[in-house]
Design a protein around this motif. Structure first.
Motif, PDB file in Angstrom:
ATOM      1  N   GLY A 200       0.808  -1.208   0.000  1.00 45.13           N
ATOM      2  CA  GLY A 200       0.000   0.000   0.000  1.00 45.13           C
ATOM      3  C   GLY A 200       0.841   1.257   0.000  1.00 45.13           C
ATOM      4  O   GLY A 200       1.987   1.256  -0.463  1.00 45.13           O
ATOM      5  N   PRO A 201       0.309   2.363   0.551  1.00 44.85           N
ATOM      6  CA  PRO A 201       1.005   3.647   0.522  1.00 44.85           C
ATOM      7  C   PRO A 201       2.322   3.609   1.294  1.00 44.85           C
ATOM      8  O   PRO A 201       2.539   2.761   2.154  1.00 44.85           O
ATOM      9  N   MET A 202       3.188   4.553   0.984  1.00 43.97           N
ATOM     10  CA  MET A 202       4.483   4.654   1.660  1.00 43.97           C
ATOM     11  C   MET A 202       4.288   4.961   3.141  1.00 43.97           C
ATOM     12  O   MET A 202       3.390   5.703   3.522  1.00 43.97           O
ATOM     13  N   ARG A 203       5.145   4.365   3.994  1.00 47.79           N
ATOM     14  CA  ARG A 203       5.101   4.596   5.429  1.00 47.79           C
ATOM     15  C   ARG A 203       6.225   5.540   5.838  1.00 47.79           C
ATOM     16  O   ARG A 203       7.208   5.715   5.133  1.00 47.79           O
ATOM     17  N   ASP A 204       6.045   6.131   7.031  1.00 54.09           N
ATOM     18  CA  ASP A 204       7.137   6.938   7.572  1.00 54.09           C
ATOM     19  C   ASP A 204       8.256   6.028   8.066  1.00 54.09           C
ATOM     20  O   ASP A 204       8.078   4.818   8.201  1.00 54.09           O
ATOM     21  N   ILE A 205       9.432   6.624   8.314  1.00 56.12           N
ATOM     22  CA  ILE A 205      10.581   5.843   8.782  1.00 56.12           C
ATOM     23  C   ILE A 205      11.116   6.373  10.109  1.00 56.12           C
ATOM     24  O   ILE A 205      12.297   6.210  10.424  1.00 56.12           O
ATOM     25  N   VAL A 206      10.241   7.018  10.896  1.00 55.77           N
ATOM     26  CA  VAL A 206      10.733   7.645  12.123  1.00 55.77           C
ATOM     27  C   VAL A 206      11.387   6.651  13.073  1.00 55.77           C
ATOM     28  O   VAL A 206      12.249   7.023  13.862  1.00 55.77           O
ATOM     29  N   ALA A 207      10.983   5.393  13.014  1.00 57.00           N
ATOM     30  CA  ALA A 207      11.567   4.408  13.924  1.00 57.00           C
ATOM     31  C   ALA A 207      12.926   3.920  13.459  1.00 57.00           C
ATOM     32  O   ALA A 207      13.672   3.317  14.243  1.00 57.00           O
ATOM     33  N   THR A 208      13.280   4.180  12.201  1.00 56.76           N
ATOM     34  CA  THR A 208      14.496   3.574  11.647  1.00 56.76           C
ATOM     35  C   THR A 208      15.448   4.589  11.016  1.00 56.76           C
ATOM     36  O   THR A 208      16.373   4.199  10.320  1.00 56.76           O
ATOM     37  N   ILE A 209      15.224   5.872  11.239  1.00 61.54           N
ATOM     38  CA  ILE A 209      16.121   6.879  10.655  1.00 61.54           C
ATOM     39  C   ILE A 209      17.555   6.608  11.108  1.00 61.54           C
ATOM     40  O   ILE A 209      17.825   6.459  12.304  1.00 61.54           O
ATOM     41  N   GLN A 210      18.447   6.555  10.138  1.00 65.66           N
ATOM     42  CA  GLN A 210      19.853   6.312  10.437  1.00 65.66           C
ATOM     43  C   GLN A 210      20.595   7.640  10.639  1.00 65.66           C
ATOM     44  O   GLN A 210      20.146   8.690  10.169  1.00 65.66           O
ATOM     45  N   GLY A 232      16.157   2.590  -2.775  1.00 64.23           N
ATOM     46  CA  GLY A 232      16.292   1.922  -1.485  1.00 64.23           C
ATOM     47  C   GLY A 232      17.140   2.643  -0.473  1.00 64.23           C
ATOM     48  O   GLY A 232      17.303   2.174   0.652  1.00 64.23           O
ATOM     49  N   THR A 233      17.713   3.814  -0.833  1.00 65.74           N
ATOM     50  CA  THR A 233      18.569   4.544   0.111  1.00 65.74           C
ATOM     51  C   THR A 233      17.768   5.460   1.020  1.00 65.74           C
ATOM     52  O   THR A 233      18.335   6.063   1.924  1.00 65.74           O
ATOM     53  N   GLY A 234      16.470   5.587   0.772  1.00 65.86           N
ATOM     54  CA  GLY A 234      15.620   6.370   1.669  1.00 65.86           C
ATOM     55  C   GLY A 234      15.586   7.854   1.372  1.00 65.86           C
ATOM     56  O   GLY A 234      15.215   8.642   2.240  1.00 65.86           O
ATOM     57  N   LYS A 235      15.935   8.248   0.158  1.00 62.91           N
ATOM     58  CA  LYS A 235      15.986   9.691  -0.134  1.00 62.91           C
ATOM     59  C   LYS A 235      14.607  10.346  -0.087  1.00 62.91           C
ATOM     60  O   LYS A 235      14.465  11.473   0.399  1.00 62.91           O
ATOM     61  N   THR A 236      13.576   9.635  -0.587  1.00 65.28           N
ATOM     62  CA  THR A 236      12.224  10.195  -0.522  1.00 65.28           C
ATOM     63  C   THR A 236      11.800  10.388   0.919  1.00 65.28           C
ATOM     64  O   THR A 236      11.249  11.437   1.291  1.00 65.28           O
ATOM     65  N   ALA A 237      12.053   9.386   1.754  1.00 65.19           N
ATOM     66  CA  ALA A 237      11.703   9.485   3.171  1.00 65.19           C
ATOM     67  C   ALA A 237      12.455  10.623   3.834  1.00 65.19           C
ATOM     68  O   ALA A 237      11.890  11.359   4.659  1.00 65.19           O
TER      69      ALA A 237
END
Length: 561
Positions: A200-210, A232-237
């Protein structure tokens, strides 16, 4: 039972009790968030009774409606995902200066938090006394959840991560940073969250921010940055979470100026639409470049050869010349009668008015208004000298609309429309040749005007009868920007930016002239004929040549190979 067995059993009991305590804290926090929302809904229902007037009631209503939306709770989304336990003392054997110069765990910067415990989550939740139950992940102290390490504990004794399933707290794991223990990539919970299948829709990454992502997320509002990253590098997030962070830190400023997310298409914007609301941010504008440059309906498809020329940055100068060519020189004095006196403005004075206005470099429409105002001002001064009193507003308006003044304006600074300007440029060969001299070759001019080679634009006798293409719409937006400056945003996030043409970059730049940008993309994924080959060029067209380019090199959702 062996001593080892007794030890394990005791540990299990402790862990079960700890898990039960955390679940209780989650339940208490959810109940508190519910009360916060109920209070906001009650205020919203009665807000019009306490507002002083209709305008105040409307403003208060919007504020309270936004607050109600921000406090929405999704029971399937964890309310908190981590916990920080700060050491009882600022002293820490593993402390020291951080690599970027920030103080380490033994510094006084963390002394205020000594002995404190904080649950870190997606939004701030307080109890009835106003005491925090959950800290917003963007709060200053929450930074340590992402940045603290065994080498630089930042005063943190224990960092706890929580595992959830459909909103239910199922597990936790601890890192004793004060003892030099850090799980890193060995963290089961962190790895499971990063590798959770996308549905489904994109999720936030607040729990996994590096840490390297957190540096970008918390960049200052004044800084424009470009994030280069493979899939996959998380640039959108990173871009979306930076928007959320800036809204938290500069709430009132960005509420006035706004935040804009620019995506490559509506499907992409739909995919990311749930991320910011999940973080409590519900007032962020989303648009494609086509949405921004929507001055005319697009009803034709252009051949890529023609579109490539129209998307070239040289077209910006062609349009600027075309606009400037409409400014003429006065040829005769102005004589205006108000029914009692005849007022005259000489040719030399009129030349000075036009020349001064031209040198000011104003948008074309503003310049026309300025010329009119200056001419009326000259008439006003004559009337004041003759009558020893200032004429009223009605007289000034009548003079500004008088036939001699209007005829003068139409001769030296005629009214223009963006689509009308582009239509004339494409249909009048001599006008295009003059504006494109030294910029476009004869062949390129023929392509743009549709007189040779592949076609796209179906030029009609009038702008409204013309079937415009997407490339034409960008040209018309450029022309509109030359006539009137559009309202700008305080921050703009541009995703999948590698396919933006120079002219599309300029369309975005006009919306962020006095704000900052976060540019996201991957040069290797460019597909358009005008795809970017160097981020520095794109940043120059976006008006941010000094922005730093930062690569993200770790792929979190792709195999190592």
């Amino acid at each position: 039972m062996t001593s080892t067995g007794i030890s394990v059993t005791a540990l299990d009991l402790d862990l079960d009790q700890d898990l039960a305590t955390e679940r209780e804290h989650l339940a208490i926090s959810r109940a508190a968030l519910g009360r916060m929302r109920e209070r906001a809904e009650a205020l919203f229902a009665t807000g019009d009774q306490v507002a002083g007037d209709a305008y105040a009631a409307e403003t208060l209503g919007r504020t309270l409606a936004r607050r109600v939306a921000e406090l929405a709770d999704d029971p399937n989304t964890p309310l908190f995902f981590g916990r920080l336990d700060f050491g009882a003392s600022a002293d820490n054997p593993h402390s020291g200066a951080a690599a970027d110069g920030r103080p380490g765990g033994g510094d006084d910067a963390y002394a205020d938090h000594a002995g404190r415990r904080y649950h870190v989550g997606r939004r701030h939740v307080t109890d009835e006394r106003g005491e925090p139950l959950v800290l917003d992940w963007r709060a200053p102290v929450s930074r340590s959840f992402y940045r603290a390490s065994a080498r630089d504990p930042q005063g943190v004794a224990v960092r706890r991560r929580f595992g959830f399933s459909n909103g239910a707290l199922t597990s936790f794991e601890d890192e004793h940073l004060d003892r030099g223990e850090e799980l890193g990539t060995a963290s089961r919970i962190l790895t499971a969250e990063i590798e959770r299948p996308r549905v489904g829709p994109m999720r936030d990454i607040v729990a996994t921010i590096q840490p390297e992502q957190d540096e970008l997320v918390r960049a200052d509002l004044a800084d424009s940055i470009c994030v280069q990253g493979a899939p996959g590098t998380g640039k959108t997030a990173v871009g979306l979470h930076r928007a959320a962070y800036l809204l938290y830190l500069h709430r009132e400023r960005l509420r006035r100026s706004g935040v804009l997310i620019v995506g490559p298409n509506r499907a992409f914007l739909s995919y990311i639409a749930a991320v910011l609301p999940a973080l409590g941010e519900v007032e962020v504008a989303q648009a494609t470049v086509e949405d921004l440059a929507a001055g005319v309906p697009v009803r034709a498809v252009e051949d890529p050869v023609v579109a490539t020329v129209k998307h070239d940055v040289r077209m910006a100068e062609v349009l600027r010349r075309a606009v400037a060519a409409h400014i003429g020189e006065p040829t005769e004095p102005i004589v205006v009668s108000d029914g009692s006196f005849r007022w005259r403005i000489g040719l030399e004075v009129l030349h000075r008015v036009v020349d001064e206005t031209r040198r000011e470099g104003l948008p074309y429409g503003t310049g026309r208004d300025r010329v009119r105002a200056r001419v009326v001002g000259l008439l006003q001064r004559q009337a004041e000298a003759r009558r020893a009193e200032s004429p009223g507003d009605a007289w000034l308006r009548r003079m500004g609309r008088s036939k001699p003044v209007t005829a003068f304006l139409d001769a030296v600074w005629p009214a223009l429309t963006p689509d009308g300007l582009v239509h004339r440029l494409l249909t009048e060969r001599d006008r295009l040749a003059a504006a494109a001299d030294g910029l476009l070759t004869a062949e390129e001019q023929a392509l743009v005007s549709g007189t040779a080679g592949p076609t796209g634009t179906k030029l009609g006798r009038t702008p409204k009868a013309t079937k415009w293409t997407a490339a034409d719409a960008v040209l018309i937006d450029e022309a509109a920007g030359l006539m009137e400056r559009p309202a700008g945003f305080g921050h703009v996030v541009i995703d999948e930016a590698q396919d933006l043409s120079p002219m599309q970059c300029r369309a975005v730049a006009r919306r962020s002239e006095h704000g900052s940008i976060t540019l996201l993309g991957d040069l290797a994924q460019g597909t358009a004929p005008w795809a970017a080959a160097d981020w520095r060029e794109s940043l120059r067209h976006l008006g941010k040549p000094g922005a730093v380019v930062v690569p993200l090199t770790v792929g979190f959702r792709v195999p190592a190979a």
